[in-house]
Design a protein around this motif. Sequence first.
Motif, PDB file in Angstrom:
ATOM      1  N   HIS A 102      -1.200   0.341   4.853  1.00 40.16           N
ATOM      2  CA  HIS A 102      -2.385   1.193   4.890  1.00 40.16           C
ATOM      3  C   HIS A 102      -3.634   0.381   4.563  1.00 40.16           C
ATOM      4  CE1 HIS A 102      -5.058   4.564   3.845  1.00 40.16           C
ATOM      5  NE2 HIS A 102      -4.152   5.383   4.377  1.00 40.16           N
ATOM      6  N   GLU A 103      -4.748   0.816   5.129  1.00 44.03           N
ATOM      7  CA  GLU A 103      -6.031   0.181   4.849  1.00 44.03           C
ATOM      8  C   GLU A 103      -6.336   0.204   3.351  1.00 44.03           C
ATOM      9  OE1 GLU A 103     -10.532   0.469   6.669  1.00 44.03           O
ATOM     10  OE2 GLU A 103      -9.445   2.330   6.284  1.00 44.03           O
ATOM     11  N   ASN A 104      -5.964   1.295   2.690  1.00 49.52           N
ATOM     12  CA  ASN A 104      -6.159   1.426   1.236  1.00 49.52           C
ATOM     13  C   ASN A 104      -4.880   2.015   0.633  1.00 49.52           C
ATOM     14  OD1 ASN A 104      -6.926   1.836  -1.377  1.00 49.52           O
ATOM     15  ND2 ASN A 104      -8.484   3.404  -0.934  1.00 49.52           N
ATOM     16  N   PRO A 105      -3.916   1.154   0.241  1.00 49.29           N
ATOM     17  CA  PRO A 105      -2.616   1.651  -0.218  1.00 49.29           C
ATOM     18  C   PRO A 105      -2.696   2.641  -1.376  1.00 49.29           C
ATOM     19  CG  PRO A 105      -2.542  -0.713   0.138  1.00 49.29           C
ATOM     20  CD  PRO A 105      -3.979  -0.309   0.260  1.00 49.29           C
ATOM     21  N   PHE A 106      -3.754   2.561  -2.164  1.00 44.84           N
ATOM     22  CA  PHE A 106      -3.846   3.400  -3.361  1.00 44.84           C
ATOM     23  C   PHE A 106      -4.737   4.631  -3.149  1.00 44.84           C
ATOM     24  CE2 PHE A 106      -2.595  -0.810  -4.702  1.00 44.84           C
ATOM     25  CZ  PHE A 106      -1.522  -0.538  -5.534  1.00 44.84           C
ATOM     26  N   GLU A 107      -4.964   4.967  -1.884  1.00 44.84           N
ATOM     27  CA  GLU A 107      -5.734   6.174  -1.575  1.00 44.84           C
ATOM     28  C   GLU A 107      -4.898   7.434  -1.790  1.00 44.84           C
ATOM     29  OE1 GLU A 107      -6.849   7.682   2.638  1.00 44.84           O
ATOM     30  OE2 GLU A 107      -8.544   6.438   1.999  1.00 44.84           O
ATOM     31  N   TRP A 165       3.020  -5.008   7.167  1.00 52.12           N
ATOM     32  CA  TRP A 165       3.806  -5.039   5.940  1.00 52.12           C
ATOM     33  C   TRP A 165       4.752  -3.844   5.937  1.00 52.12           C
ATOM     34  CZ3 TRP A 165       1.030  -6.329   0.639  1.00 52.12           C
ATOM     35  CH2 TRP A 165       1.910  -7.047  -0.154  1.00 52.12           C
ATOM     36  N   GLY A 166       4.658  -2.941   4.985  1.00 50.82           N
ATOM     37  CA  GLY A 166       5.584  -1.812   4.958  1.00 50.82           C
ATOM     38  C   GLY A 166       5.521  -1.087   3.631  1.00 50.82           C
ATOM     39  N   GLY A 167       6.687  -0.697   3.126  1.00 58.58           N
ATOM     40  CA  GLY A 167       6.752   0.000   1.853  1.00 58.58           C
ATOM     41  C   GLY A 167       6.642  -0.951   0.680  1.00 58.58           C
ATOM     42  N   THR A 168       7.050  -0.476  -0.496  1.00 53.28           N
ATOM     43  CA  THR A 168       6.939  -1.273  -1.717  1.00 53.28           C
ATOM     44  C   THR A 168       7.597  -2.644  -1.519  1.00 53.28           C
ATOM     45  OG1 THR A 168       7.031   0.753  -3.024  1.00 53.28           O
ATOM     46  CG2 THR A 168       7.442  -1.330  -4.171  1.00 53.28           C
ATOM     47  N   PRO A 169       6.844  -3.730  -1.708  1.00 52.65           N
ATOM     48  CA  PRO A 169       7.366  -5.060  -1.377  1.00 52.65           C
ATOM     49  C   PRO A 169       8.126  -5.710  -2.526  1.00 52.65           C
ATOM     50  CG  PRO A 169       5.079  -5.249  -2.024  1.00 52.65           C
ATOM     51  CD  PRO A 169       5.416  -3.776  -2.086  1.00 52.65           C
TER      52      PRO A 169
END
Length: 370
Positions: A239-244, A260-264
Amino acid sequence: MNENHKALFVPSQGIYLLNHSVGRPPVNTRDAWVESFMEPWENAGENVWPRWLETIDNFRGALASLLRGQASDFCPQVNLSSALTKVITSLKPAESRQTILYTEQDFPSIAFVLQQAVKQGYRIKAIPGHLDTLDLTVWSEQLSGDVGLVLVTHVHSNTGRQVPVTEICALARDREIVSVIDIAQSAGVVPIDLSVWNADFVMGSCVKWLCGGPGAGFLWIAPSRLPTCEPTDVGWFSHENPFEFDIHNFRYAKDALRFWGGTPSVAPYATATNSIRLLQQIGIETIRAHNLVLTQQIIEAVDATCMITPTLPEQRGGTIVLHYTGTALETVCSRLQQAKVDFDMRPTGIRMSPHIYNDANEIAAVVDLL
């Protein structure tokens, strides 16, 4: 080789020539892992993720320095198979250009991914193993009008052949064919300049010549190609802003992290960053020159009929492949094993790959066994 280079890596119990499979860890790998992964986990509290993401940013920066690119164009990946899957599903080729070209000399895991692409409407075509992939004419003939994507392995694992990537990419670009380059067997032993290649995608890993351990794969996306890519295997870190945290609003990241993807994972990138930086300090050109000297030592000593790997430096990577048959094969393998030489076998032959921490005395001992 500078003896100080040898001291920078954990020594093997014997003569270690498996760098095409797993590189030796730097002696400070544990310290780097603790500093970049464990220490934030133990002490950073609510700031653990910012610290861990800094570790991954450092990984992207190290890759940019190694491969002469921009950090924002690199995306961490678990491995090459995952990276290739993401690439294929991100593209929308015209119906007339849905053939993917690869070679029968590519690593099987890559072919397995391509076989699954058939379920998505792609067709796959392999360059037969008997054709010479060092010959640009072969590539020109195979890059036909129905091909929309070509997979190019920079250095083949079963032969040690290094194909002319720059020229193949130029052929593909002139025909509007997307190029994907696999550098798993070359990164860390062959100098690479992404700006010279002009590829669309480049993928690699750090477990081999980069001495970084498993799990730290990567994908590079050309800035000119990125805006047209819409990967489907995504997660909150795409996402452009993962913490949105707006569940109804997904926007692709503006840079390569859209792949990328989910929690890395974090730990693999902590160890890999450390090893990449060390190899950069030594110099990839220095490593390449040292490898060529040691592999030439083998080439000049063995019967030419045993050589699978090309003898010209520009046509080979870091690995020497020797083909013995019958009792000769049994004898050579037995000698190497008894002398505690770490090597492996493929259908094409015995594989041996000297790195910066190997020396001429070790190779002389191996030559005597051969």
